[in-house]
Design a protein around this motif. Structure first.
Motif, PDB file in Angstrom:
ATOM      1  N   TYR A  98       0.808  -1.128  -0.079  1.00 37.33           N
ATOM      2  CA  TYR A  98       0.132  -0.059  -0.037  1.00 37.33           C
ATOM      3  C   TYR A  98       0.828   1.328  -0.166  1.00 37.33           C
ATOM      4  O   TYR A  98       0.562   2.180  -0.727  1.00 37.33           O
ATOM      5  N   THR A  99       1.959   1.308   0.879  1.00 37.03           N
ATOM      6  CA  THR A  99       2.818   2.488   1.066  1.00 37.03           C
ATOM      7  C   THR A  99       3.940   2.598  -0.101  1.00 37.03           C
ATOM      8  O   THR A  99       4.078   3.585  -0.654  1.00 37.03           O
ATOM      9  N   GLY A 100       4.162   1.477  -0.638  1.00 38.27           N
ATOM     10  CA  GLY A 100       5.233   1.234  -1.654  1.00 38.27           C
ATOM     11  C   GLY A 100       6.628   1.542  -1.046  1.00 38.27           C
ATOM     12  O   GLY A 100       7.550   1.733  -1.642  1.00 38.27           O
ATOM     13  N   GLY A 101       6.578   1.180   0.202  1.00 36.53           N
ATOM     14  CA  GLY A 101       7.932   1.149   1.101  1.00 36.53           C
ATOM     15  C   GLY A 101       8.856  -0.049   1.127  1.00 36.53           C
ATOM     16  O   GLY A 101       9.801   0.177   1.748  1.00 36.53           O
ATOM     17  N   GLY A 102       8.491  -1.024   0.475  1.00 33.57           N
ATOM     18  CA  GLY A 102       9.467  -2.247   0.613  1.00 33.57           C
ATOM     19  C   GLY A 102       8.982  -3.259   1.680  1.00 33.57           C
ATOM     20  O   GLY A 102       8.729  -4.208   1.336  1.00 33.57           O
ATOM     21  N   TYR A 103       9.196  -2.699   2.970  1.00 32.05           N
ATOM     22  CA  TYR A 103       9.164  -3.880   4.090  1.00 32.05           C
ATOM     23  C   TYR A 103       8.352  -2.879   5.163  1.00 32.05           C
ATOM     24  O   TYR A 103       8.643  -1.801   5.579  1.00 32.05           O
ATOM     25  N   CYS A 104       7.301  -3.857   5.636  1.00 29.67           N
ATOM     26  CA  CYS A 104       6.953  -3.249   7.063  1.00 29.67           C
ATOM     27  C   CYS A 104       6.821  -4.376   8.153  1.00 29.67           C
ATOM     28  O   CYS A 104       6.927  -5.478   8.040  1.00 29.67           O
ATOM     29  N   VAL A 105       7.184  -3.729   9.216  1.00 24.80           N
ATOM     30  CA  VAL A 105       7.174  -4.714  10.473  1.00 24.80           C
ATOM     31  C   VAL A 105       6.365  -3.919  11.511  1.00 24.80           C
ATOM     32  O   VAL A 105       6.202  -2.932  11.907  1.00 24.80           O
ATOM     33  N   GLY A 106       5.199  -4.967  11.890  1.00 25.52           N
ATOM     34  CA  GLY A 106       4.154  -4.418  12.963  1.00 25.52           C
ATOM     35  C   GLY A 106       4.590  -4.353  14.312  1.00 25.52           C
ATOM     36  O   GLY A 106       5.384  -5.303  14.695  1.00 25.52           O
ATOM     37  N   LEU A 107       4.467  -3.347  14.934  1.00 24.16           N
ATOM     38  CA  LEU A 107       4.678  -3.145  16.374  1.00 24.16           C
ATOM     39  C   LEU A 107       3.567  -2.862  17.185  1.00 24.16           C
ATOM     40  O   LEU A 107       2.280  -2.688  16.836  1.00 24.16           O
ATOM     41  N   ALA A 108       3.715  -2.528  18.616  1.00 32.09           N
ATOM     42  CA  ALA A 108       2.614  -2.477  19.274  1.00 32.09           C
ATOM     43  C   ALA A 108       2.122  -1.030  19.342  1.00 32.09           C
ATOM     44  O   ALA A 108       0.916  -0.891  19.966  1.00 32.09           O
ATOM     45  N   SER A 109       2.571  -0.018  19.273  1.00 30.58           N
ATOM     46  CA  SER A 109       1.858   1.239  18.928  1.00 30.58           C
ATOM     47  C   SER A 109       2.936   2.225  18.217  1.00 30.58           C
ATOM     48  O   SER A 109       4.005   1.954  17.699  1.00 30.58           O
ATOM     49  N   GLY A 110       2.404   3.243  17.940  1.00 29.68           N
ATOM     50  CA  GLY A 110       2.982   4.342  17.218  1.00 29.68           C
ATOM     51  C   GLY A 110       4.262   4.940  17.970  1.00 29.68           C
ATOM     52  O   GLY A 110       5.210   5.174  17.285  1.00 29.68           O
ATOM     53  N   LEU A 111       4.061   5.095  19.432  1.00 26.86           N
ATOM     54  CA  LEU A 111       5.283   5.425  20.005  1.00 26.86           C
ATOM     55  C   LEU A 111       6.349   4.455  19.992  1.00 26.86           C
ATOM     56  O   LEU A 111       7.274   5.017  19.919  1.00 26.86           O
ATOM     57  N   ASP A 112       6.008   3.148  20.266  1.00 29.93           N
ATOM     58  CA  ASP A 112       6.997   2.255  19.831  1.00 29.93           C
ATOM     59  C   ASP A 112       7.699   2.282  18.394  1.00 29.93           C
ATOM     60  O   ASP A 112       9.019   1.986  18.484  1.00 29.93           O
ATOM     61  N   ALA A 113       7.079   2.454  17.473  1.00 37.20           N
ATOM     62  CA  ALA A 113       7.436   2.680  16.313  1.00 37.20           C
ATOM     63  C   ALA A 113       8.597   4.034  15.976  1.00 37.20           C
ATOM     64  O   ALA A 113       9.707   3.690  15.685  1.00 37.20           O
ATOM     65  N   LEU A 114       8.351   4.945  17.006  1.00 31.05           N
ATOM     66  CA  LEU A 114       9.163   6.152  16.909  1.00 31.05           C
ATOM     67  C   LEU A 114      10.373   5.790  17.876  1.00 31.05           C
ATOM     68  O   LEU A 114      11.498   5.985  17.331  1.00 31.05           O
ATOM     69  N   TRP A 115      10.329   5.164  19.108  1.00 27.38           N
ATOM     70  CA  TRP A 115      11.481   4.929  19.954  1.00 27.38           C
ATOM     71  C   TRP A 115      12.406   3.856  19.462  1.00 27.38           C
ATOM     72  O   TRP A 115      13.621   3.996  19.416  1.00 27.38           O
ATOM     73  N   ILE A 116      11.764   2.783  19.030  1.00 29.90           N
ATOM     74  CA  ILE A 116      12.318   1.819  18.187  1.00 29.90           C
ATOM     75  C   ILE A 116      13.161   2.204  17.156  1.00 29.90           C
ATOM     76  O   ILE A 116      14.599   1.658  16.772  1.00 29.90           O
ATOM     77  N   ALA A 117      12.655   2.887  16.517  1.00 29.80           N
ATOM     78  CA  ALA A 117      13.369   3.495  15.005  1.00 29.80           C
ATOM     79  C   ALA A 117      14.532   4.270  15.500  1.00 29.80           C
ATOM     80  O   ALA A 117      15.728   3.841  14.875  1.00 29.80           O
ATOM     81  N   PHE A 118      14.400   5.248  16.568  1.00 28.58           N
ATOM     82  CA  PHE A 118      15.873   5.974  16.655  1.00 28.58           C
ATOM     83  C   PHE A 118      16.805   4.636  17.456  1.00 28.58           C
ATOM     84  O   PHE A 118      18.033   5.134  17.072  1.00 28.58           O
ATOM     85  N   ARG A 119      16.274   3.825  18.055  1.00 31.46           N
ATOM     86  CA  ARG A 119      17.363   3.028  19.039  1.00 31.46           C
ATOM     87  C   ARG A 119      17.857   2.132  17.961  1.00 31.46           C
ATOM     88  O   ARG A 119      19.298   1.772  17.823  1.00 31.46           O
ATOM     89  N   VAL A 120      17.281   1.502  16.907  1.00 27.95           N
ATOM     90  CA  VAL A 120      17.471   0.672  15.879  1.00 27.95           C
ATOM     91  C   VAL A 120      18.534   1.429  14.958  1.00 27.95           C
ATOM     92  O   VAL A 120      19.782   1.076  14.403  1.00 27.95           O
ATOM     93  N   LEU A 121      18.211   2.687  14.713  1.00 29.78           N
ATOM     94  CA  LEU A 121      19.289   3.672  14.059  1.00 29.78           C
ATOM     95  C   LEU A 121      20.358   4.202  14.532  1.00 29.78           C
ATOM     96  O   LEU A 121      21.358   4.753  14.057  1.00 29.78           O
ATOM     97  N   GLY A 122      20.701   3.676  15.889  1.00 28.87           N
ATOM     98  CA  GLY A 122      21.741   3.935  16.746  1.00 28.87           C
ATOM     99  C   GLY A 122      21.887   5.395  17.045  1.00 28.87           C
ATOM    100  O   GLY A 122      23.071   5.945  17.625  1.00 28.87           O
ATOM    101  N   ILE A 123      20.900   6.143  17.377  1.00 28.39           N
ATOM    102  CA  ILE A 123      20.859   7.380  17.714  1.00 28.39           C
ATOM    103  C   ILE A 123      20.342   7.390  19.364  1.00 28.39           C
ATOM    104  O   ILE A 123      19.509   7.011  19.772  1.00 28.39           O
TER     105      ILE A 123
END
Length: 363
Positions: A48-73
Motif C-alpha cells: 500500500y505504501t510502496g515502502g518495501g518492508y513493513c514490521v508491525g509493532l505494538a504502538s506508534g510511540l514504539d515505532a518512533l523510539w524503536i526507530a531511533f534505537r535501531v538507527l543507533g541514535i
C-alpha cells in the motif's frame, strides 16, 4: 443535533460483517501472536505504501523510539523536529537519551524546511519529519538536507496514512516511516498498534528481532530488545480497514472540500494545502484568536471540538528540563493558542456537515 468531534462507531458498522468475520477467523485459528494475520498485514501495508518492508509493532510511540534505537541514535545526539507536534514525536527521541532540537512550523502546520539548516550542528544525527493532521510535509527539501549533511530521516506518519508528496506516499522518503494504528487514525485498529516501513531488508530484520525480545530464534537472544508486537487480532482487523482505505480517504476529502468551499467567516482561518502535497484530513484544523469563545459557542450547539495541541512539547511539564520559556518558539506557541479541530470522521452525514458549517458561519 449533537455532533461529536470524532466518532469511530460508524466506521465499524459500515463494515461490521467483515470485521466480525475476521475476528472470528482469528479467534478460531488458535494462533494469536506473530502469525499469518501479522505477516499478511505487513505485506499488504508495505504494498500500500510502496515502502518495501513493513514490521508491525505494538504502538506508534514504539515505532518512533524503536526507530531511533535501531538507527543507533542516543545520548549526545540531536534530532531536529518541529515544535508543534504531538509530544509522542519528541518522546521517541528522548527515550533514547537524544536531544530534540525544535524548528518552527510553516503555514501548513508542518516543519518549516527553510529553518532546518540553521539548526544543524556536529551533533545532529537525524531529522524527524511529522506529517501533521494528515498533510504531507515538504519532503524533497528534507531529504536534500539529509543527503547534504549525512543525516538519517525518520517520518512520523501517525496521522498521514495515504498522504503523498509529488505522488510518493509518506513513510517512504526516509530511512524509517513510523505509523500508528490507534483507533482514531484514518487506518485504525480496535486497540493499540503501530508499524515501521523501511526500504532496507536488513533494517526490517533488525526491527523484527528488536520487537521480539531481541530474539531471531525462540529463546536465542541476539540483543536486549523489547516486547512490541502487533497482535494477530489487530492485524486481522487492520487488513479489513486497509481494504477500504481509499474509499474512506475519499470520503474525508469530500467533507474537507465542502468545509473549504462553504465555510465563510473572517474570524476563522482555514487550513491551507501545499502544492504537490495531498492531505488525508486526519483532522480539519482551523485557527482563531477567539478560540475559547468559539468552543463555548459550539458547545452550546452540541458541536464537539478538540485542540490538537494546547501545550507545545517545549512548554510541557514533561520537558521543563530542556529549559525553554514561553516566547522561545512564537509561531509554535501561536498555533497552540489558536488551533481547533472541528468534526471530521467517516460516516459524517451531509446534514451533520451542514449543521457544523451553518454554526461556524454564524459565529
Amino acid at each position: 443535533m449533537k455532533i461529536m468531534a470524532n466518532r469511530m462507531d460508524r466506521g465499524f458498522f459500515r463494515y461490521q460483517k467483515e470485521f466480525e468475520d475476521r475476528a472470528l477467523e482469528v479467534l478460531r485459528s488458535g494462533w494469536y501472536v506473530l502469525g499469518n494475520q501479522v505477516k499478511s498485514f505487513e505485506e499488504e501495508f508495505a504494498a500500500y505504501t510502496g515502502g518495501g518492508y513493513c514490521v508491525g509493532l505494538a504502538s506508534g510511540l514504539d515505532a518512533l523510539w524503536i526507530a531511533f534505537r535501531v538507527l543507533g541514535i542516543g545520548p549526545g545526539d540531536e534530532v531536529i523536529v518541529q515544535g508543534n507536534t504531538y509530544i509522542a514525536s519528541v518522546m521517541g527521541i528522548t527515550m533514547n537519551g537524544a536531544t530534540p532540537v525544535f524548528v518552527e512550523p510553516d503555514e501548513y502546520f508542518n516543519i518549516d524546511t527553510e529553518k532546518i539548516e540553521e539548526k544543524i550542528t556536529k551533533r545532529t544525527k537525524a531529522i524527524l519529519a511529522v506529517h501533521l493532521y494528515g498533510q504531507a510535509s515538504k519532503m524533497d527539501a528534507v531529504t536534500e538536507l539529509a543527503h547534504k549533511y549525512g543525516l538519517k530521516v525518520v517520518e512520523d506518519c501517525a496521522q498521514s496514512h495515504g498522504a503523498c508528496f509529488h505522488g510518493q506516499m509518506t513513510g517512504t522518503f526516509g530511512d524509517v516511516g513510523c505509523f500508528s494504528f490507534y483507533p482514531s487514525k484514518n487506518i485504525g485498529a480496535f486497540g493499540d498498534g503501530g508499524a515501521v516501513v523501511v526500504k532496507d531488508e536488513k533494517l526490517a530484520e533488525d526491527f523484527r528481532i528488536f520487537r521480539n525480545y531481541g530474539s531471531e530464534k525462540r529463546y536465542y537472544n541476539k540483543i536486549v530488545g523489547a516486547n512490541s508486537r502487533l497482535d494477530e487480532l489487530q492485524a486481522g482487523l487492520l487488513r479489513v480497514r486497509l481494504n477500504h482505505a481509499d474509499e474512506c480517504e475519499e470520503e474525508r476529502r469530500q467533507i474537507a472540500e465542502r468545509y473549504l468551499r462553504e465555510l465563510k467567516n473572517p474570524e476563522l482561518m482555514l487550513p491551507k494545502l501545499r502544492e504537490g502535497a495531498t492531505a488525508v484530513w486526519h483532522q480539519f484544523v482551523i485557527r482563531t484568536s477567539r478560540r475559547e469563545e468559539l468552543i463555548s459557542y459550539l458547545n452550546d450547539r452540541e458541536i464537539g471540538t478538540i485542540i490538537h495541541y494546547p501545550i507545545p512539547p517545549h512548554l510541557s511539564e514533561a520537558y521543563k528540563g530542556l529549559g525553554y520559556e514561553r516566547g522561545a518558539f512564537p509561531i509554535t506557541e501561536q498555533y497552540a493558542d489558536e488551533v481547533l479541530s472541528i468534526p471530521m470522521y467517516n460516516g459524517m452525514t451531509d446534514e451533520e456537515q451542514g449543521y457544523v458549517i451553518e454554526a461556524l458561519n454564524g459565529f
